[in-house]
Design a protein around this motif. Structure first.
Motif, PDB file in Angstrom:
ATOM      1  N   SER A 100      35.679  47.189  43.505  1.00  0.00           N
ATOM      2  CA  SER A 100      35.160  46.853  44.836  1.00  0.00           C
ATOM      3  C   SER A 100      34.214  47.965  45.269  1.00  0.00           C
ATOM      4  CB  SER A 100      36.318  46.772  45.832  1.00  0.00           C
ATOM      5  OG  SER A 100      36.897  48.061  46.010  1.00  0.00           O
ATOM      6  N   GLY A 101      33.481  47.727  46.350  1.00  0.00           N
ATOM      7  CA  GLY A 101      32.573  48.748  46.862  1.00  0.00           C
ATOM      8  C   GLY A 101      33.288  50.057  47.159  1.00  0.00           C
ATOM      9  N   GLN A 102      34.472  49.953  47.779  1.00  0.00           N
ATOM     10  CA  GLN A 102      35.235  51.159  48.115  1.00  0.00           C
ATOM     11  C   GLN A 102      35.597  51.955  46.855  1.00  0.00           C
ATOM     12  OE1 GLN A 102      35.680  48.104  49.510  1.00  0.00           O
ATOM     13  NE2 GLN A 102      36.985  48.212  51.309  1.00  0.00           N
ATOM     14  N   LEU A 103      36.053  51.244  45.827  1.00  0.00           N
ATOM     15  CA  LEU A 103      36.470  51.920  44.598  1.00  0.00           C
ATOM     16  C   LEU A 103      35.274  52.507  43.858  1.00  0.00           C
ATOM     17  CD1 LEU A 103      39.181  49.388  43.420  1.00  0.00           C
ATOM     18  CD2 LEU A 103      39.586  51.725  44.198  1.00  0.00           C
ATOM     19  N   ASN A 105      32.663  53.670  45.123  1.00  0.00           N
ATOM     20  CA  ASN A 105      32.224  54.881  45.824  1.00  0.00           C
ATOM     21  C   ASN A 105      33.020  56.109  45.394  1.00  0.00           C
ATOM     22  OD1 ASN A 105      30.178  53.774  47.294  1.00  0.00           O
ATOM     23  ND2 ASN A 105      31.400  53.430  49.148  1.00  0.00           N
TER      24      ASN A 105
END
Lengths: 318, 204
Positions: A100-103, A105
């Motif tokens: 995901s985007g969070q991961l 990053n």
């Protein structure tokens, strides 16, 4: 989570030396996989060496015209780098298909290569698992094995490697640079980084104790069309059932690496000679001798069809 | 999956209740005390110094030590996105990082975005478009959605873009892909996208 002591490393060699000096020490960078496993007490380090301050986060052009990617370059930054997008599109595509985007990053280049399998029996501490507890058996063999590997597997383990990025790195002939505890350096072709399980599925890489990845180098661009096709149960934020990473040249030759079918990114240079003969011929060589279970046998035709789609896309792309 | 999620939420609630007497900034006693460390974070513009067990995640530091309970613990394994906060300008899962790894970092939580009297435009848009039902995932959704608009503005590509070299656009398809790390069990997804479309349009 088991308790642990914590330090921030100041140089790669110092970090590597600390990792062998202090019992049960582990490096931590992004931490997205390690902390998940520590909460489940699948990983139980007594000491964490935080390598985030090591200034290994640059992407530099090499004298040979390739790229040297620092071990701490985050997945988001690697995927977004203009040079990667232009010359190594397969790598950007594979990264963007993962997590995901969070991961992305947080996750780092080296950490992505070293992430552990998502085999549900590896994660379930109530089940036997030769990788988690050597000698305890493999619950995946004869169990729920839809997501498991069918190439390079053994009677001890059929876990697949979960990385998308590593598939692209394999097709791009990446080389892993390391520093050992004595300060010496080593270069490991990506094909030789991950080990097949054999009788010792707990040993997943050829890294020696304390050896720290400091960079991943890509040779100069090879051109061609770069396509990453990932087949998964959801359109986003899911691991691959299978994935195909391909670089196809105008004359129909090229490279193909697979994800989701083996304990490492799966590429056989000999199979690539069949590319002008189509997906069926390539798949026959790539997956020759497949040891499928009843639940993951679908991966063989799925690879062939995904590769056919990739080759068709390569032909029709402007 | 669900059993695990419910269990970890229950554990979090129990831990929170057990430490109800502690004052802001002090540690809830872990089951077995472990090594501790000092860490200084800048949370919503304020410097906060903490003495924490090294095992303390950023999420637990925010919730249990600083009493900033807007950030939620859902799965505690990086799968649901309820714990999303913005660290040094980037959204991350605060459950999958240790507090001690963030010495000196600037952290923005939902409490730092707006107040009931002065809502952040994204908070107002979530209310206007019914971007939630139970509200548990909402702080993570809002932090994530703001970061997504910034990521698109910064030109970071996504899985759904046709051309890797083109600048991504603030479309619903892009929002859906980029928000996939935030799960909403009530299924408010389409309304969340509507809120994002409105805020993105206003920004442009």
């Amino acid at each position: 989570m088991k308790s642990f002591t914590y330090e921030r490393a100041h140089s790669p060699a110092e970090a590597a030396a600390a990792a062998v000096r202090i019992p049960e020490a582990k490096f931590i960078a992004g931490g997205t996989n390690l902390l998940d496993l520590m909460k489940l007490e699948i990983e139980t380090p007594a000491h964490l060496i935080d390598v985030n301050g090591l200034a290994l986060d640059a992407i530099e052009t090499t004298p040979e015209g390739g790229l040297r990617i620092g071990a701490l370059v985050r997945n988001t930054d690697l995927a977004a780098d203009q040079r990667v997008r232009r010359d190594y599109g397969l790598l950007s595509r594979a990264l963007l298909a993962g997590a995901s985007g969070q991961l992305r990053n947080k996750a780092t280049t080296a950490g992505n290569l070293l992430q552990r399998t998502r085999c549900p029996y590896f994660y379930d501490t109530n089940q036997p698992c030769n990788k988690r507890k050597p000698g305890s058996g493999c619950a995946a063999i004869g169990g729920f094995s839809r997501g498991h590997a069918l190439m390079g597997v053994s009677d001890a383990c059929i876990a697949s490697h979960p990385s998308d990025m590593a598939v692209a790195m394999r097709a791009l002939d990446a080389v892993v640079e390391t520093v050992k505890p004595d300060g010496s350096k080593r270069r490991i072709p990506i094909a030789e980084l991950h080990r097949l399980p054999g009788d010792t599925p707990q040993n997943e890489t050829t890294l020696t104790p304390g050896e720290l990845i400091v960079a991943v180098t890509l040779p100069k661009p090879v051109g061609g069309k770069h396509i990453y096709r990932k087949v998964r149960d959801r359109a986003s934020y899911a691991f691959a059932l299978i994935s195909v990473g391909a670089i196809v040249q105008p004359d129909g030759t090229g490279r193909v690496a697979l994800g989701g079918v083996a304990p490492k990114p799966w590429r056989l240079e000999a199979a690539e000679a069949e590319l002008p003969n189509g997906a069926k011929a390539v798949t026959a060589k790539l997956l020759a001798g497949a040891k499928a279970t009843r639940e993951n046998a679908f991966k063989v035709p799925l690879v062939e069809r995904a590769l056919a789609a990739v080759l068709s896309e390569a032909r029709n792309q402007p | 999956m669900l059993i695990g999620a419910v269990a970890s939420t229950a554990t979090a609630a129990a831990a929170s209740a057990a430490s109800g007497q502690t004052v802001s900034g002090s540690a809830p006693a872990p089951a077995t005390p472990g090594p501790t460390s000092q860490v200084s974070l800048t949370v919503n513009g304020q410097v906060r110094s903490l003495h924490v067990d090294t095992r303390t995640t950023l999420l637990d530091a925010l919730r249990e030590h600083l009493r900033l309970t807007g950030t939620k613990k859902g799965c505690d394994h990086g799968q649901c996105g309820a714990c999303t906060v913005i660290v040094e300008g980037r959204r991350i899962n605060s459950c999958l990082t240790l507090a001690v790894m963030h010495e000196g970092d600037r952290i923005t939580t939902i409490e730092g975005l707006g107040t009931p009297e002065h809502l952040h435009p994204m908070q107002a848009a979530f209310i206007k478009h019914d971007g939630y039902q139970c509200g548990y995932c909402t702080p993570g959704q809002i932090c994530s959605s703001l970061a997504v608009l910034d990521e698109i503005k910064a030109g970071i590509p996504s899985h759904v873009g046709d051309d890797l070299l083109a600048s991504p656009e603030a479309t619903a398809a892009e929002f859906r892909e980029r928000m996939s790390g935030n799960i909403c069990r009530c299924g408010a997804y389409s309304n969340i996208i509507d809120a994002m479309v409105e805020v993105a349009g206003r920004r442009a």
